[in-house]
Design an enzyme around this catalytic site. Sequence first.
Site, short mmCIF file in Angstrom:
data_model
loop_
_atom_site.label_atom_id
_atom_site.label_comp_id
_atom_site.label_asym_id
_atom_site.label_seq_id
_atom_site.Cartn_x
_atom_site.Cartn_y
_atom_site.Cartn_z
CB CYS A 462 -0.94 -0.01 1.19
SG CYS A 462 -2.19 -1.28 1.03
CD GLU A 592 -3.43 -5.63 -1.59
OE1 GLU A 592 -4.08 -5.05 -0.70
OE2 GLU A 592 -2.88 -6.73 -1.42
O1 AHR Z 1 1.46 -6.40 3.76
C1 AHR Z 1 0.62 -5.43 4.28
C2 AHR Z 1 -0.34 -4.88 3.25
O2 AHR Z 1 -1.17 -5.89 2.79
C3 AHR Z 1 0.27 -4.38 1.97
O3 AHR Z 1 0.69 -3.07 2.07
C4 AHR Z 1 -0.82 -4.47 0.99
O4 AHR Z 1 -0.35 -4.67 -0.30
C5 AHR Z 1 -1.68 -5.58 1.51
O5 AHR Z 1 -2.98 -5.20 1.64
#
Ligand code: AHR
Length: 857
Positions: A462, A592
């Site tokens: 994220c 994602e």
């Molecule tokens: O790994 C933690 C979070 O999980 C990451 O930032 C994201 O890609 C997923 O939702």
Amino acid sequence: MFAVTRIVFLLLIGTSIDKALLANEPDSVYLFAYTTIKDKGRSGLHFAWSADRKKWNLVGNEYGYVKCDYGPWGEEKQMHTPYLFQNANGEWQCIWSLDETINQFAYVASANLVTWNSQRYPYLKKELTFRQPVVQYDKSSRQYTITFISGDKYYKINTIDFKTYDEAVAIPASAYKDDRITVTLPAGAVTGNVSKVAWSVVNKLTETATLKGYEYNQTRESFQNDSIRFAPLRSISATVTPDPEKRKPISDLLIGVFFEDINYAADGGLYAELLQNRDFEYTPADRKNRDSSWNSKHSWTTSGANLHFTIDSTTPLHINNAHYAVLNVQQPGSALINSGYDGIPLKKGDAYDCSLFVKNSDGKSRNLLVKLVNADGSILAQATIKTGSQQWKKYTTSLIAAADAKDARFELQPLSTGSVLLDMISLFPEKTFKNRKNGLRADLAETVAAIHPRFIRFPGGCLAHGDGVDNIYRWKNTIGPIEARKPQPNIWRYHQTVGLGYFEYFQYCEDIGATPLPVLAAGVPCQNSGLGANGFGQQGGIPMNEMDQYVQEILDLVEWANGPVTSKWGKLRAEAGHPAPFNLKYIGVGNEDLITDLFSERFTLIYNALKQQHPEITVIGTVGPFHDGSDYEQGWALASQLKVPMVDEHYYESPGWFINNPDFYDSYDRNKPKVYLGEYASHGNTLFNALAEALYLTNIERNGDVVHMASYAPLLAREKHTQWNPDLIYFNNTEVKPTVNYEVQKLFGNNAGTEYLPSVLTLSKEDEAVRKRLGISIVRDTTDGSIIVKLVNLLPVATSLKLDLTKLAPGSKAERTLLNGKPADRQNPVTVTTVAIGNVLEDTLLPYSFTVWKIHK
Ligand code: AHR
């Protein structure tokens, strides 16, 4: 009624007369679509059916067939007053209100009410809100009209395709005809709308919910009732017969790590800087203005009454680093103090580089006394820095700690009166990983390196696509002199100095022999972003007229990493101390994301540009946050259509899921994109979790021809500062605490192969539940000819194993590594023994164990 009768009847007499009873099925029934207000619609769209519109039966026991995906985690994701209808082509459409306070609504389509496309959140005029939509279709104009309520007024909007909408216009109350009805269900009265459907639709919905229920039960499998469940099983014997003729090459990059600046993994973690908020750039925005102490002064205090400490930004050191401290000294003796991240750890005899930028705006030269002070007040090191410049100038000194300390503090004391400006006040251990300047905390960097990761994905998750468009991680802001880098809020609600930037990430990869895998936003921010102030809301995206520039930024990264020193960006890399290329081969695009039109458009632009200009780079696309659902399906569809070479899958699941999905990749189409399992973890840090992951990894090795890379997530977590649990490695200032899950990663990383050798496993007791708790993978490392056998026993009983090695032509010496214990354990020793070996490997796999045999050539 007929269906209920049928079910009861079938239960009573079995299925043999199924055919006869099918004749009793209704052709069509009424389908009632609703959501419940008790959880603000967060559990999604539910259904009930009725033959007569009077007596209603739940479909799938309030299973949520589609859930709202709008807004940040937890707070939003609401579905209010859904309206379900079929369009002119018979495709299902659903429109709902999001939270009745914003000028957006939600739209989603589905061919069968079971799988759903991406959701869209169209905008209305600013002053409008959206409630109780009703949709009508006009055949002659082929137009849909959505009527809705905003405040106490009624409006309509027209659309032909649910992609573009005419402007909303007011309508009289009489023109708004809500055909929702209120019905009584077991949970109480609910309101929704009714469609007529074939009975097969209800059947399919029921079947879907039943299957989901079955899968849900599987995910709940744990060790808690193992003693009862496996009570009849006293012991078990297993015979393994390898079939090396059927060997297949597997990825030599299978096990890697995913580093994200989450849980203070970078600042306050892997990045060795000891002072917190060294740049005075902490901003209330880091914490969404929810913490009044979180500002430019955070982590700084003063001692004594004769020092006035303020923050200014009128003559900054660098435009990217606008804030600095102004100390006004009435009487020398007072100090500016920083206590780092939960105190500053020091080691006796170690040197610490102190540096700072100073501007003597009052024109005076002045001495600054810098000290390291222990919690009891004793001085552990001190030095005087002579400053004279009226312009910003960097000064440095070295401090050698006189004793060990767990939570020392840093003090800076101007030794004369007047006003002095300070910025980028830094304290760095000289001993960093590989002694790199601006480097990494050695113990943490070594612990990660010990996994022997073949790649490192960075800088997030994220974090990479950020909280809104303005927070997207831009690699160019993270290179060059640290005072010129651009800090920004971290989506995990703290601050990122970007002192650990792209140069440092690439350098670390090189230092530990890992392939760098940067992941860049696909022109869209995090799907869980707060609502954008720029009119995009939800995920949003970089405006299309700025996308060329953004695409160029990604192309420039390739030049920066791999280009010659004579190139514009390669020159910068060389100036930073690395004239040789970094050998970048992979770039992740997107994380994602919601697979919306907005995403697809931007991703396609980036992908095509990279493919055309840098065919040597393997682009990794993204297929959502889960192993199923609309983003997974549509992400895969887009990637397959564009022929993206690889996609990044993510799933965080229970151990039960990992145990019950051993064949997840077995049927993956080998002609489609390869898989990077970029984020996975079972929910916990017990041995049982770790063994479930080990079990799954044996299945991944079997599919190492389609799964190219895999990385557990998240990697690092500073104790007491976590935003995500579980994690792989916990730490505080002085200790590194690898989890038992880490031991599994390390065993796989250090025992990887390049060839998978299939085998047949025969059990003394054939039982699916038993088989699912046993994992085996045999690989050969073609670089040294060794054969590695990995054996996972998640059963509460020992398994005696016989493995015929004759066809594998092994050597005579092997190492046996064992990890075992009680399933709830959180720390388990790993023991290694050297063993002579013959043509048959015999072993007793202990209950809850992971055994690795490395047979040398
Ligand atoms: O790994 C933690 C979070 O999980 C990451 O930032 C994201 O890609 C997923 O939702």
